[in-house]
Design a protein around this motif. Structure first.
Motif, mmCIF file in Angstrom:
data_model
loop_
_atom_site.group_PDB
_atom_site.id
_atom_site.type_symbol
_atom_site.label_atom_id
_atom_site.label_comp_id
_atom_site.label_asym_id
_atom_site.label_seq_id
_atom_site.Cartn_x
_atom_site.Cartn_y
_atom_site.Cartn_z
ATOM 1 N N THR A 71 -2.983 0.310 -1.694
ATOM 2 C CA THR A 71 -1.888 0.654 -2.588
ATOM 3 C C THR A 71 -0.575 0.248 -1.949
ATOM 4 O O THR A 71 -0.256 0.662 -0.832
ATOM 5 N N SER A 87 7.433 2.896 -7.381
ATOM 6 C CA SER A 87 6.461 2.186 -8.206
ATOM 7 C C SER A 87 5.284 1.795 -7.317
ATOM 8 O O SER A 87 5.469 1.385 -6.179
ATOM 9 N N LYS A 88 4.063 1.934 -7.845
ATOM 10 C CA LYS A 88 2.860 1.677 -7.056
ATOM 11 C C LYS A 88 2.008 0.607 -7.722
ATOM 12 O O LYS A 88 1.906 0.560 -8.947
ATOM 13 N N GLN A 89 1.396 -0.233 -6.886
ATOM 14 C CA GLN A 89 0.451 -1.247 -7.336
ATOM 15 C C GLN A 89 -0.814 -1.117 -6.493
ATOM 16 O O GLN A 89 -0.725 -0.893 -5.288
ATOM 17 N N TRP A 91 -3.971 -3.047 -5.018
ATOM 18 C CA TRP A 91 -4.435 -4.395 -4.706
ATOM 19 C C TRP A 91 -5.849 -4.336 -4.168
ATOM 20 O O TRP A 91 -6.249 -3.391 -3.509
ATOM 21 N N GLN A 105 6.558 -9.632 -1.624
ATOM 22 C CA GLN A 105 7.044 -8.268 -1.825
ATOM 23 C C GLN A 105 8.107 -7.876 -0.800
ATOM 24 O O GLN A 105 8.912 -6.992 -1.045
#
Length: 134
Positions: A71, A87-89, A91, A105
């Protein structure tokens, strides 16, 4: 430009000695050793310093393990609204591919690129090992 409630230097001066994320290590005689760590969000290395601080810096990001995924969380531009502050992504994939993607990033914080690459490859390797043992 991001909305900032106070300058990063002021936030650091107010939180560097006393905040709920500080973890100071003690030796076997119950004396403080020189190592002071932090558990704050958006801090890549967990070192307690202004450079790595996720609380004080306006452009901070963090990398955490989430089972077999990684994350990546970033401080959002609208920091005046705490509920939308991060904000979280999530991967997944190979470590080298994620290390290449983390460069994009970290353009705002080029000084943290090396630490981010090291952490994301380490977490990707641990996730790969965990996935193989399932």
């Amino acid at each position: 430009p991001p909305v900032v409630m106070a300058s990063p230097d002021l936030v650091w001066m107010l939180t560097k000695k006393y905040n709920s994320f500080l973890v100071s290590k003690r030796d076997n005689c119950n004396k403080r050793s020189g190592l002071v760590l932090t558990a704050e969000p958006c801090n890549i290395t967990a070192k307690h310093s202004f450079k790595y601080s996720g609380l004080a810096n306006t452009t901070a990001f963090g990398i955490d393990a989430n089972g077999t995924k990684v994350t990546v969380s970033r401080k959002a531009k609208n920091q005046a609204n705490p509920s939308k502050g991060v904000s979280k992504q999530v991967w997944g994939g190979h470590g080298r591919r994620m290390a290449k993607a983390i460069e994009g990033q970290t353009k705002a914080r080029a000084d943290l690129t090396k630490a981010a690459k090291a952490k994301i490859t380490q977490l990707a390797k641990a996730a790969r090992i965990a996935k193989a043992s399932e």
